[in-house]
Scaffold this active site. Structure first.
Site, PDB file in Angstrom:
ATOM      1  N   GLY D 145       0.828  -1.192   0.000  1.00 56.92           N
ATOM      2  CA  GLY D 145       0.000   0.000   0.000  1.00 56.92           C
ATOM      3  C   GLY D 145       0.866   1.248   0.000  1.00 56.92           C
ATOM      4  O   GLY D 145       2.044   1.212   0.380  1.00 56.92           O
ATOM      5  N   CYS D 146       0.283   2.356  -0.420  1.00 58.18           N
ATOM      6  CA  CYS D 146       1.067   3.591  -0.537  1.00 58.18           C
ATOM      7  C   CYS D 146       1.501   4.127   0.823  1.00 58.18           C
ATOM      8  O   CYS D 146       2.665   4.487   1.014  1.00 58.18           O
ATOM      9  CB  CYS D 146       0.281   4.644  -1.311  1.00 58.18           C
ATOM     10  SG  CYS D 146      -1.403   4.910  -0.722  1.00 58.18           S
ATOM     11  N   TYR D 147       0.579   4.160   1.791  1.00 54.63           N
ATOM     12  CA  TYR D 147       0.959   4.651   3.123  1.00 54.63           C
ATOM     13  C   TYR D 147       1.985   3.735   3.779  1.00 54.63           C
ATOM     14  O   TYR D 147       2.958   4.220   4.371  1.00 54.63           O
ATOM     15  CB  TYR D 147      -0.278   4.771   4.017  1.00 54.63           C
ATOM     16  CG  TYR D 147      -1.238   5.873   3.653  1.00 54.63           C
ATOM     17  CD1 TYR D 147      -0.833   7.208   3.651  1.00 54.63           C
ATOM     18  CD2 TYR D 147      -2.567   5.600   3.343  1.00 54.63           C
ATOM     19  CE1 TYR D 147      -1.724   8.224   3.343  1.00 54.63           C
ATOM     20  CE2 TYR D 147      -3.461   6.609   3.037  1.00 54.63           C
ATOM     21  CZ  TYR D 147      -3.049   7.924   3.043  1.00 54.63           C
ATOM     22  OH  TYR D 147      -3.934   8.933   2.746  1.00 54.63           O
TER      23      TYR D 147
END
Lengths: 340, 340, 340, 340
Positions: D145-147
């Site tokens: 995921g990006c976070y």
């Protein structure tokens, strides 16, 4: 072949974009990077997106520093290029992103910019009729202004074919980077975000005579241009809405555009039903066009989108460098935008 | 006097703006708030900026709910107002923010919107010549479209005075709220931020006939309107660039605007040297105008800025309510924008 | 009662917002408007949204010009207020939007701002425990910083009730207007749009000691504050994410907030399920709060939104003026935001 | 070597970004492009920036269409990848940009996503200790995921070296494209421009367990993560502010980061004095980091910036494809951002 390039004005937006593009150009080695007031500081402090150049320090913009490169890009304030260019040898390719050598007529230069005219150089818009061949092998290139690029490409085909009345109206909405990186209150984020403004209204923007020059040349007679730029809250991109009265006998305008740009690598007439957006050309050298005819008025409306820093400035500079050096015209350039 | 008002379509942008303005209107009591699919949910879930109405729940949009108020604001999708309005009594002031009752000609309605024409109501642009008196005491108001408001006010004075050729060009750049609150992919923040796009090109936007209607009425003869809207990345605001060929004999155009709007509380011709910005009118009912003449073309360029949700919709609605009820026209409205 | 007010620093953002609010304040008459470098120019050239003041010209910021008003608002660069304030009589209410009189401790002032401490004035955050009564009838008000306002209100209730460990973490995202109107390259629209940046990282922002001062005062013991501000691409608004470790015995934190702010006109704990947005408080004096407890960590997270120019600066200034003058605290202020 | 790739979910943001990157990847041939509801329409209608693919039409997302490629990128809604992946042969490299195969623990999957756990695949964050070797030659990749990408890279070095207390606080501000391209009212441009909002507060965002998993793995003991995402008005970019209490004995944290990332091509600890901005990494696969220690609290603050669609999704996918296929890891990827 590897050419060694220098960039004068490397801390500004145009210079930064030239470097961004050249970092993925296979035939280029990046040499001296110079600045005015920012000389002595690390490039990364001004261009934090150019990580591969993180070890570079800006030098003073002098002929001595710039000499000894195969290509020198000048990204300087208007009026600063001519003197430097004159002192760089005729064997150096000089690509001027500024306005100094764009206008053919000395009186036009004096009216719009003031001071003495530095003369004109081959004009770096290869997609205009007859223009590409003037750029092949040249040692001097005058990179067009951003508004003239998009406006001229939007209207040249019908003007050249004499399909419209000789007065056109251009309203071009632009992001803020075209106004440069000098700190001005009216360009602060707080001022431009959430707001729209017009400027240079009434034909007073300096890009007006350049559009007139381009369209009059392709028409081979004077074309009147009502030009209004509008500033919008985005960093990059120009969307130009260009309109002109069609002559009664004009037929199938779309085919005229298809033919004019069929072989152009960067100018794309979109399929019917799709309209240009500046987001789609962000960071690319593409020009997206679409045309419509208002049935009630028989008026042609052309909408065109470019990235003002890429095709509108630095992309054109690289494209012209390629032509001047005999490289494939599209080397190091892309038609793929960064979206969303 | 306290009038009791209802708003149909209170979860949308136009309805929310009507409520925002009425919350500071001294003569109004806010009654029923209705919605379509959002009925049953708290208003605050849709209008989190309307804290004083935090205890309100949206009701269904029915005649029964809306009846019993002195004023009903309709902020509904096009085509939904006529039926409801017909069933509200003639003693109720109905202010329609939608398009249903704007066009005079049935054939124009059918061409541009389709379906049966619901008839036309007094048109809520009191600054047009002869229009204010039609609104005093009326029980029905058709609030103008946002683009027609700004375009008509920008050009009416010279069109009325027959100072320009009868074909005008309008390019109007708008924020996104004019497109409404329905979820559409092309209106996502990711799509609109950092991008500009044109739409309704070639005279196909539904506001075109409304501008034609307004300008032709003040000219008392047909005026051709080339209208192109452009979408820009900001929530609110329209900046219209309007131009027309001046007749050779036209003199001192600025004085014509000064005279036309000298007594108007909301329309301001800016001092020379200042240009309108939408940021300066954000949340206000003001119209800011500036004019220039292109000396090379003898073409008039008028730039005008409004907030599309305020003077372009809800502010006009409240202004017309004031006129209809015999209240001072500016009650509850302001010419002070929220900037920066 | 009509009080005559003056604004020093009327061409900047804080001064402009004070004027915007006072234009709808029923008890105020706007007197002298002064500036530094902008003195001599029309106010409208700097504050184009303040149309009702279109005839005003900025005067020099001198004691002579400011004297003779009932209230003087100082919206000056840090360090410029103390001298002027000292020379305005004790009968004049002076409301200082700058930092000069916020900090109690002289050593803290010297560490964070440098130079001599001008002393401290009653601190203009009436919603802090015990603070309102210090503002009633005062002749001097130190308006809080924007970050301290939102951070202190977000955490004061649980800090006062000793429900959290004495170290809190605040990350506050802000629009650009908090950085002021002076032209700086890093604040250009081209730089801030499409980008996020942190600054003052590691507790180096000058608002840190002010948050520490506020929270330590309500706790009556030292509270550690890890504060990081983040700059985001919008003109106005601060969203603060504030967290702290709950003590094991802490129960029903939400009720603590409900009770703390039950009677506050501007501080709103949102219904469960709704979260603050800065858009909802734009142009308003409201503070929107919401709380959550992370079940895995037993950590409290409070999210709070304000408009940095309104409740964060000019709204607080007007609120404190009202208290100081004995007017109803909410006069001329609103909890209705301008959205979308 | 030329590998033939397919993209499932080619009309969305992740799929579009995979294609944008692959268009400049020298070893790739772009095969089938599939979609769900958008199947049958031209790719250009959804990805107008991908001009070189202007002749492509979206096909249905079926195993039959996807089979026969060397590499299949899955950019599908969560929960849709497992079934398709299971039916693609073990000889096909499957790169899943969705969440289905990220979490190791079945119970964590069920708690945070619901439904049956599809199992876990090699996790595509090669910069984590020991992770790169698991990706070389693999036939399955779970793209992070990006976070989690930005947060894990920001904190892994000090967590791995046991220099901080085992509870960290992350507040990550993100552009809107991370929320995808499905039309939702709260993601409309009108809603997000000019506003900031928090969501998933209190540890409820689904990326929380992924950050916990990563940091706990490098620490080899449980790490608590207080994670709050904030939505800001820009299309791309995440700026994460990550903090943790330093152990008293921790020394020279900066050197730890220098060492950890010295050989990483995409992770850049900036020179002291420069701070990460998301603008500087736009469209690039770079991670920019900077560290500070709050002297009053002995608390470490790390600020990290990525482009959520590039290093946060599609760039990582391409990077992992390179590793899996034995290509140089940086092929087709850049550390040069598009700025301003």
């Amino acid at each position: 072949m590897t050419v060694r390039i220098a960039v004068a004005g490397a801390s500004g937006y145009a210079g930064g974009e030239v470097l961004r593009l050249l970092l993925s150009h296979p035939d280029v080695e990046i040499g001296a990077l110079t600045a005015g007031g920012n000389a002595g500081s690390p490039l990364l402090a001004h261009q934090p997106h150019l990580l591969p150049l993180a070890d570079r320090v800006l030098e003073d913009t002098t002929v001595e520093v710039l000499a000894g490169h195969d290509v020198v890009f000048l990204a300087l304030p208007h009026g600063k290029s001519a003197d430097i260019a004159a002192r760089l040898g005729d064997d150096v390719l000089v690509v001027d992103c500024g306005a100094d050598h764009r206008l053919v007529d000395a009186w036009a230069w004096e009216r719009w910019y003031g001071g003495e005219h530095a003369g004109h150089w081959p004009y770096g818009l290869p997609e205009l009729p007859g223009q590409r061949e003037k750029l092949v092998g040249t040692k001097r290139v005058a990179v067009p202004g951003c508004y003239p690029t998009v406006s001229s490409l939007a209207l040249a085909p019908v003007v050249a074919a004499d399909l419209v009345e000789p007065e056109v109206v251009v309203v071009a909405v632009s992001g803020t980077s075209g106004a440069g990186k000098a700190a001005k209150t009216n360009l602060l984020g707080s001022e431009v975000m959430g707001s729209l403004s017009a400027y240079g209204v009434g034909g007073t923007h300096r890009h007006t005579p350049e559009i007139v020059q381009n369209l009059s040349a392709v028409a081979d007679r004077p074309i009147g241009v009502s030009f209004t730029p509008v500033l919008a809250p985005l960093p990059r991109g120009i969307l130009a809405t260009c309109s002109a009265q069609l002559r009664p006998e004009a037929q199938d305008v779309r085919a005229v555009y298809e033919k004019a740009y069929a072989d152009e690598p960067f100018v794309h007439l979109l399929p019917e039903g799709l309209w240009p957006t500046t987001g789609a050309v962000l960071g690319s050298n593409a020009v997206q066009l679409q045309v419509a005819v208002d049935p009630d008025l028989n008026r042609l409306v052309v909408v065109a989108a470019i990235d003002n820093l890429t095709k509108g400035t630095a992309g054109a500079a690289v494209q012209c460098m390629n032509l001047a050096l005999g490289l494939p015209e599209t080397t190091g350039l892309s038609t793929v935008g960064v979206a969303p």
